[in-house]
Write an enzyme that holds these catalytic residues in place. Structure first.
Site: not given
Length: 321
Positions: A116, A118, A126, A191, A201, A213, A229, A244
């Site tokens: 990712c 981010c 991201c 996610k 974070r 996000r 997904e 997640k």
């Protein structure tokens, strides 16, 4: 009258008929590696979790290796960030160096590399941005490039967590083109845009500098979409997948387990960890009992792999029992 209590009368009997079991081998321990030297920074919102520089990682890795835990999920924190996250795919970036260190010193540990941008971008999103719009297709080549450099550094598993559409296919193609056909992809397929990520974070220095996000992470209300997904990532080449967070999404885990045959990982995320730790520190709950009950719930729902900050404690408690 049925006598269900006949099979509950002693600990030996309860163990004999137990339906759900967990083991250290099913666990992955997330770690944070930061650029610099002689660093072991405590993360205030995650008691017992630290940021390590590469030269101090062995303090934690030796414990992980001795615990029986299968491996680690690695997040890198670079010194320099820019708009395109260039340190994410630099061959000598912090994460790539850390992976080389782990595989040299602890070759038997599996290294799962989070993919990712981010943690590496100055804006904290991201993917690439244009104004305040997160660019999807333009981000895919960078995620693919990052995946290749991480695998070349020695990562055993590539785990894209960005939630850009089409990233599994792009990463699979790039890995195969680089001769890395043997490297599996553990996709963060479901996610959710969750409130449980706050402490992470802080730990990964990855808070977005504008907006949120929700345009790429999933709406917390959508279970059917999560299954779509997952199906799409499997079709694109995912070898297993992650749901997640874990605890608030066990219905999604169970639905996925009933529909797909691939192994499921759940990520018992930072906020879930922090709540248990905070309550335990206040004396309001019995930490060991609550942690093990939570992990059992994840397994009972259908998870095969437990990604959790409780892994070291849980592995120790399993040895005691």
């Amino acid at each position: 009258m049925r006598r269900f209590r006949r099979l509950r009368g002693s600990e030996a009997m309860r163990r004999l008929v137990r339906e759900t079991r967990i083991s250290a081998e099913e666990m992955i321990y997330p770690i944070f590696v930061i650029e610099g030297e002689n660093i072991k920074n405590p993360i205030p919102s995650m008691p017992g979790v630290f940021q390590y520089s590469v030269d101090r990682m062995d303090e934690m890795l030796a414990e992980v290796a001795a615990s029986g835990i299968s491996g680690v999920l690695i997040f890198g924190i670079p010194k320099e960030k820019d708009a395109v996250g260039s340190q994410a795919y630099a061959p000598d970036g912090i994460t790539q160096r850390a992976i080389r260190h782990i595989k040299k010193k602890y070759p038997s540990l599996l290294v799962v590399a989070d993919v990712c941008l981010c943690e590496y971008t100055s804006h904290g999103h991201c993917g690439l941005v244009e104004g305040e719009h997160i660019l999807n297709d333009e981000t895919l080549p960078l995620l693919a490039k990052m995946s290749v450099t991480l695998a070349q550094a020695g990562a055993d598993i590539i785990a894209p967590s960005d939630m850009m559409d089409g990233r599994v296919a792009a990463i699979r193609h790039a890995l195969d083109e680089a001769g890395l056909l043997h490297i599996p992809i553990m996709a963060y397929s479901a996610k959710f845009a969750s409130g449980y990520y706050g402490p992470f974070r802080d730990a990964a220095h990855s808070a977005p500098q504008f907006g949120d996000r929700r345009s790429y992470q999933m709406d917390v209300c959508n279970k059917k979409e999560a299954l779509r997904e997952i199906a799409d990532d499997i079709e694109e080449g995912a070898d297993f997948y992650i749901i997640k967070p874990a605890l608030a999404y066990l219905d999604v885990v169970e639905a996925a387990a009933n529909r797909f045959d691939l192994p499921i990982a759940v990520y018992n995320v930072s906020g879930e960890y922090a709540m248990v730790k905070a309550a335990a520190q206040q004396g309001w709950i019995e930490e060991k009992r609550i942690v093990m009950e939570n992990l059992i719930a994840m397994k009972r729902a259908g998870a095969s792999i437990l990604i959790t900050y409780h892994a070291l404690d849980a592995a120790s408690w399993l040895k005691e029992d």
